[in-house]
Structures are given as structure tokens and as C-alpha cells.
Write a protein that holds these residues in place. Structure first.
Motif, short mmCIF file in Angstrom:
data_model
loop_
_atom_site.label_atom_id
_atom_site.label_comp_id
_atom_site.label_asym_id
_atom_site.label_seq_id
_atom_site.Cartn_x
_atom_site.Cartn_y
_atom_site.Cartn_z
N HIS A 266 4.74 -3.54 4.51
CA HIS A 266 5.32 -4.71 3.87
C HIS A 266 6.14 -4.36 2.64
N GLN A 267 5.78 -3.28 1.95
CA GLN A 267 6.50 -2.96 0.71
C GLN A 267 7.11 -1.57 0.71
N ALA A 268 6.84 -0.78 1.77
CA ALA A 268 7.43 0.56 1.91
C ALA A 268 7.31 1.34 0.61
N LEU A 269 8.42 1.68 -0.01
CA LEU A 269 8.40 2.47 -1.25
C LEU A 269 9.53 1.97 -2.14
N ALA A 310 14.64 4.18 6.77
CA ALA A 310 15.88 4.42 6.02
C ALA A 310 15.71 4.04 4.55
N ASN A 311 15.02 2.94 4.28
CA ASN A 311 14.80 2.52 2.90
C ASN A 311 13.94 3.52 2.13
N ILE A 312 12.92 4.05 2.81
CA ILE A 312 12.06 5.05 2.17
C ILE A 312 12.86 6.30 1.82
N ARG A 313 13.65 6.77 2.78
CA ARG A 313 14.44 7.98 2.54
C ARG A 313 15.45 7.77 1.41
N GLU A 314 16.00 6.59 1.32
CA GLU A 314 16.95 6.29 0.25
C GLU A 314 16.25 6.32 -1.10
N GLU A 326 8.13 14.26 6.29
CA GLU A 326 7.83 13.57 7.54
C GLU A 326 7.25 12.18 7.27
N ILE A 327 7.72 11.19 8.04
CA ILE A 327 7.23 9.82 7.91
C ILE A 327 6.65 9.38 9.25
#
Length: 674
Positions: A266-269, A310-314, A326-327
């Protein structure tokens, strides 16, 4: 249904364990050889064989879980070991308790299944007198109101704890409680905060009885489905009132093979998770695995996962954390349902999401619905990632170390056999006498130790100078930015400066130090091993075909996780608003701010240099010393027994001679390496 785990599908835990099959086969052969050596009549060889066995028995890679609030971290660790509900996940844990699950680990204290360790007197006194890390920061930043508030909270906690425990309070500090069993009720007694209202209504309720003074918890689990011994460390988080939890988490991470970051789908990173980001930034990318939990609560995981990824990697890229980490996506809730075989326990929404997600994953093809759900839960993919990192990291280091030590013993046997009929003085080689061998090894020990000390002194001085430059540069830039802000906005608007740049400079300095240390120590170890080979030749009198002495492995420097520690510059704007209000005039702002940064950075540098770096340097020196002493003992034995039958190759274990067992082990190691 398994009697210990309480689940009927614990066969699921075996999934992906084949990743370690080659590693395990190599260790099996090493164990046979080490057992032969340990049973040998030569005490020197027996001791080394026993040492190899102890080293293998103590091998247990550690995985430390950190995560966002409400990300389901504890539920995930329960699923990883196949025991849903083992650690309480529906109650608030006490801030300081790191709980370690020791899977299949051989323990020194026999039948112990649970151990809970309490704060010692100095830990407790420091917490009460200073307010812990948060109190220290508050005092240093001049936030006296916050410091007093923190201290008052701690005093209230102390009074409540002492009243609850009575006269036993003093007796418990610094002690441990051990049990031959564990269950949820016992665990809650030590790691969960008790509810005062609940306690008053039911005086017999023991939940949270010892929580205030519990420092750590350890549970020993026997799970035959696991291919190797492992340690999972469940940390309570990093956002507690007194920062006790942060200190405990950082200490746990420092010795870990893998940092497993648990996020909520829900909130990723995001930027509010700076404590997590700071911790991740100090690990190599292969050491960090991100598990995005609770995908069962997404509307359409198959479509939303790539967007979340994609949001996490950004976010990782924004904060200079390796975006290649790794995710893995999954659901601890689905894993629990698969383990218990009770898919009907899932809510209707969760079951619908699971069915839709299964339809979008045609590559997942398991005949059994529980197996299918287990795969979709992400646990097998997560364990595969963990196993791969074990192979690349501590597993490879263990096998390499075993190979070097066994190779040396094998070559020592060859040298001893060659010394049975030594050459008489032919003018080509003059054999060293025993006293001459001792002297040669003593001189080598002193010269190699001196060279290593010189290298260490240079590296330490260079690191200190680089840290000083980084600190001065950061202070200068921060102060210049502060003055520019004052010039533009005056003294009415508060201002804060991000310490990320400082941490990056410090981490870069540490990485360069660790890299250079490994390179130069490796070269010095190799030179020492070559010198030892020459002494063997002069002791035996003949060149031995294929003879080589392997140098010891240089210890790996642990990640500089201390750099993730919260410092005053990281604190929220309320602190800085009060700091700002107490100062007037550009000069006062610049001078006090500079002093604050220097004080904060000094404490960081002291911990980095005084503890972590000193420990790794001590270990580098110890390994070199132990290596030379081991070779000295062997060469003296060979010299004293020249012309006699060799002491080795006599005893047998499982119809295998020492030499044959060594050859098989070395072949298995070579195959594993290939």
C-alpha cells in the motif's frame, strides 16, 4: 500435522532448497575428511580437524528483517520458518527486543529452546540518566524541553517496571532466562508490552511482565525441511520514542548476511522511510532484498506490481541506493493459509484477488492448491534469492576456507611422506635443523606482522584524514548554505540541511578503506605463504610435485551500518524551530550550527573507527599470526620425524584413509567452485 509447527504442509519449506544442493554435497565430503582428521592420533592434526567441524557446525547465515510499520514483517518471518503465529504480530512489541530464530543451529547450551536476555545495569542507568540516544541528541541540539520530556517518560517507565517486578528487578538486570520450550504465551511475556487496564482486570495475566527490561530474545527451532542452519532476526523497527530499537536493529544488521526489507504494497517506499533507506544504503546491492508484502490487499496485483516496482526503484535511485537490489512481491497471509491448508480462512476479497492473480501467472503450475498458493505467496522466490546470496557470500567463503585448510593439510602429508627418506648433504640442499626452522618461522612471523602493522597504520591514517576532510567539507557547505538562507530570508524562517551527502562521503571512505585493506592484506598473506613454502623445501630437501601452501582468507569487512544511526540533523522541524528561536544574529547561527555538526559527526566517527574498524583490523592480524603458528607447528613435527614413518595415513574412519578423504573433499570443492 507436524507436532512442532502445528501445520500440515511443512513440505512447502523444502521448495527451492535444491539451489544449495552442490554446496551441501561439498560440505558433506568436507565433513568426512574433517572427521578423519579429528580422529587422527596426531594431536596437532586432530585439533585442526575438530576446528573444521566446529566451523561447519557454527555456519548459520543470518537474515535480519527491517521494515515499515504495519508491513507484516513478523507475520512474514513466521511464514519463512513455517510456524504461523509463532511470534506475536497482533500486539505491539517492546521497543528494544530483537528476536532471533535459530533454525537447526547447534547450540552450546544443550536443550535450550528459548533464551531472553535482560538489560544490564549500565544499559539501564544510561537509559534513565541520559534519556538514551534520543536524550543525548536532544541535549546536544539544545532542545531542552524535548530532553526533559523524554527523561520523564523513561522515569515513568522505570517506576512502572520496578513496581511490577518488585524486589526481583535488581536481580534480573544483566541476567538471562532459559527454557526448554517456547510458546506464544511465553514469548509475549518477554517481548510484548502489557496493557495496564488488562493487567488490573486480570492480575494473573503475565503478558509484558518482563518486556521493559528485555534486551533480546532467542528461539531455537528444529526444522528438518531447511537444507542448512540459518538465523532469522526479527527487529521491532526504528521509530520508537527512545531510539533503543534503532540501536538494537543496527547491531543486528552489522553481522548479517542479508538485509531483508519488508514493505507494504500500500505504501511501497517513500521519503518518510528515511531510516530504512539509510540502513539499506550501507549494504552492497547483493546483500539487500526487498519483499513487498500484503499484495493480497491490492485490487489487481498483476497490473499494480510493475508500477510499485518502478516507484521503489525510483526512490532508491533518488537516495543513491542501488536500484538493482532484488524486489520480491508476495503475501504472508497467503503463505500462512497454504501452510495450514486452510485457504477458506482467507477473506472473500483475498480469495478473489488470489484467483485473479493466479490467472495472470500461467507459468505457475502446481497440481495442489496449497502448493500453488505457496508459490504465489512469494515465499519460494524470496527463499531462492536468500539461498543464492548465501552461495555467493558466506557459503562461498566457507567452502573456500575449508578448501584452503584441507589443501594445506594434504600438502603437509605429502611433505611428511617426502621427509621419510631425506636427501643426504649433496651440496644442493642443506637441510634446516629443527632449531633453524623455529628461528626461520619466528623471523617470518615478526617480519610479516611488522609489514601488516605498517599497512594497517597507513590505511587507518588515510581513512582518518579522509573522514576529517569529508567532515570539514560538509560543515563548510552546510554553514555556507545556512548563511545564504539567512541572507535571503532573514532570521524569521527556519532551515534544515540534509545529512545524506555526509553519509555518502563517509561510506565512500569506508568502502575504499575496506577494499584496499582486502587487496593489500591478501597480497601480504600470499607472500607469507610463499615464504612458508620455501621453508618446507629447506626442511624436506626435495621439491614436492604440486606442493602449495594456501594463505588464509582475509576477513570480510562488515557493512558500515553505524552510518545509518540517527543524528541531530535528521530530527524533524519542531526541534529545529526551537533551536532557531534561541539564536539571534548570523554569527551565532553559523557558529552554533558548525559546533553542533562537529559534535554529531565526531560521535559517528568515533563509533566507526573505535569499534567496527578496530575489530576488523584485529581479526586481520590474528589470522596471519595463527596461520604462521600453525605452519610452524607442522614444520617442527616434520623436522623432528625426518627419516621415520609418517604419523599420518594410519587411522581410518568409514574405511577411508585421511589422504583419500582429503582427495574426495578437495575434488568436491573444486566441482562446487566450477
Amino acid at each position: 500435522m507436524d507436532s512442532q509447527t502445528g501445520v500440515k504442509n511443512n513440505h512447502l519449506l523444502k521448495m527451492k532448497s535444491e539451489v544449495l544442493s552442490g554446496f551441501i554435497k561439498a560440505l558433506d565430503e568436507v565433513r568426512v575428511a574433517a572427521t578423519c582428521l579429528a580422529d587422527d592420533s596426531d594431536e596437532r592434526i586432530s585439533k585442526r580437524g575438530a576446528g573444521l567441524l566446529r566451523k561447519m557446525d557454527s555456519f548459520a547465515p543470518s537474515i535480519t528483517l527491517i521494515g515499515q510499520v504495519k508491513a507484516g514483517k513478523t507475520a512474514l518471518v513466521n511464514a519463512l520458518v513455517g510456524i504461523p503465529g509463532l511470534l506475536p504480530s497482533d500486539v505491539n512489541p517492546w521497543t528494544s527486543v530483537v528476536t532471533e530464530l535459530q533454525v537447526n543451529q547447534k547450540l552450546a547450551d544443550g536443550d535450550r529452546k528459548a533464551r531472553f536476555t535482560f538489560f544490564n545495569r549500565s544499559d539501564w542507568d544510561n537509559l534513565v540518566s541520559t534519556g538514551g540516544r534520543l536524550g543525548e541528541l536532544a541535549g546536544r541540539a539544545g532542545a531542552t524541553e524535548e530532553a526533559e520530556k523524554v527523561q520523564q517518560q523513561i522515569i515513568e517507565m522505570r517506576d512502572k517496571t520496578e513496581a511490577r517486578l518488585g524486589s526481583s528487578f535488581e536481580l534480573l538486570l544483566g541476567k538471562s532466562h532459559k527454557y526448554g520450550y517456547y510458546d506464544n504465551e511465553l514469548i509475549q511475556r518477554y517481548v510484548c508490552v502489557g496493557d495496564p487496564d488488562e493487567e488490573e482486570a486480570d492480575p494473573g495475566n503475565k503478558r509484558g511482565r518482563f518486556a521493559d527490561i528485555t534486551k533480546s530474545a532467542e528461539l531455537a527451532l528444529e526444522i528438518p525441511q531447511f537444507p542448512i542452519a540459518m538465523r532469522f532476526r526479527d527487529t521491532p523497527g526504528v521509530n520508537d520514542t527512545f531510539m533503543v530499537r534503532e540501536q538494537a536493529t543496527l547491531k543486528s544488521l552489522r553481522g548479517s548476511e542479508i538485509c531483508l526489507v519488508v514493505l507494504s504494497a500500500h505504501q511501497a517506499l517513500n521519503t518518510t522511510d528515511m531510516a530504512l533507506i539509510r540502513m539499506m544504503s550501507n549494504f552492497e546491492k547483493r546483500q539487500v532484498i526487498l519483499f513487498v508484502n500484503r499484495i493480497d490487499e491490492l485490487e489487481n496485483p498483476s497490473e499494480q506490481i510493475e508500477e510499485i516496482r518502478a516507484n521503489i526503484r525510483e526512490t532508491l535511485k533518488t537516495f543513491s541506493v542501488s536500484e538493482d537490489s532484488e524486489i520480491v512481491f508476495g503475501s504472508a497471509k497467503w503463505a500462512e493459509a497454504a501452510l495450514t491448508g486452510d485457504l477458506d480462512s482467507l477473506s472473500e476479497d483475498s480469495q478473489n484477488v488470489l484467483l485473479n492473480y493466479a490467472s495472470a501467472r500461467p507459468e505457475v503450475d502446481a497440481a495442489d492448491s496449497n502448493d500453488h498458493t505457496w508459490i504465489l505467496s512469494g515465499i519460494p522466490a524470496l527463499m531462492e534469492a536468500i539461498y543464492q546470496r548465501v552461495l555467493e557470500g558466506s557459503g562461498k567463503r566457507l567452502v573456500d576456507s575449508m578448501g584452503s585448510q584441507l589443501s594445506n593439510i594434504y600438502n603437509e602429508i605429502k611433505a611428511e611422506k617426502s621427509a621419510v627418506h631425506p636427501l643426504h648433504d649433496s651440496g644442493e640442499v642443506v637441510l634446516l635443523e629443527t632449531d633453524e626452522i623455529k628461528q626461520a618461522l619466528e623471523e617470518l612471523s615478526k617480519s610479516s606482522a611488522a609489514d601488516l602493522q605498517k599497512t594497517i597504520d597507513t590505511l587507518r591514517n588515510n581513512l582518518h584524514a579522509r573522514l576529517d576532510r569529508a567532515q570539514s567539507s560538509f560543515v563548510r557547505r552546510a554553514t555556507d548554505a545556512l548563511i545564504a538562507h539567512l541572507d535571503r530570508f532573514g532570521e524569521q524562517d527556519t532551515w534544515q540541511y540534509d545529512a545524506t551527502g555526509l553519509r555518502l562521503l563517509f561510506r565512500s571512505a569506508y568502502v575504499q578503506f575496506a577494499t584496499t585493506l582486502k587487496k593489500q592484506a591478501t597480497a601480504l598473506y600470499a607472500e607469507t605463504a610463499t615464504a612458508v613454502e620455501d621453508i618446507y623445501y629447506r626442511a624436506v630437501g626435495v621439491e614436492i610435485d604440486g606442493f602449495k601452501i594456501e594463505p588464509p582468507a582475509v576477513p570480510t569487512a562488515p557493512p558500515p551500518v553505524v552510518l545509518a544511526r540517527t543524528i541531530a540533523l535528521d530530527l524533524n522541524s519542531n526541534w529545529w524551530r526551537r533551536w532557531w528561536q534561541k539564536r539571534k544574529g548570523f554569527e551565532a547561527f553559523a557558529k552554533d550550527y558548525s559546533s553542533l555538526i562537529q559534535a554529531e559527526v565526531a560521535s559517528l566517527v568515533q563509533e566507526l573507527e573505535g569499534a567496527q574498524i578496530s575489530e576488523i583490523l584485529d581479526e586481520v592480524q590474528k589470522r596471519l599470526h595463527d596461520f604462521v603458528q600453525e605452519q610452524r607447528d607442522t614444520l617442527v613435527i616434520i623436522s623432528e620425524n625426518r627419516g621415520k614413518e609418517p604419523l599420518l595415513l594410519v587411522n581410518k574412519t568409514s574405511d577411508k584413509s585421511v589422504q583419500i578423504a582429503l582427495e574426495d573433499a578437495l575434488a568436491a570443492i573444486e566441482k562446487f567452485a566450477a
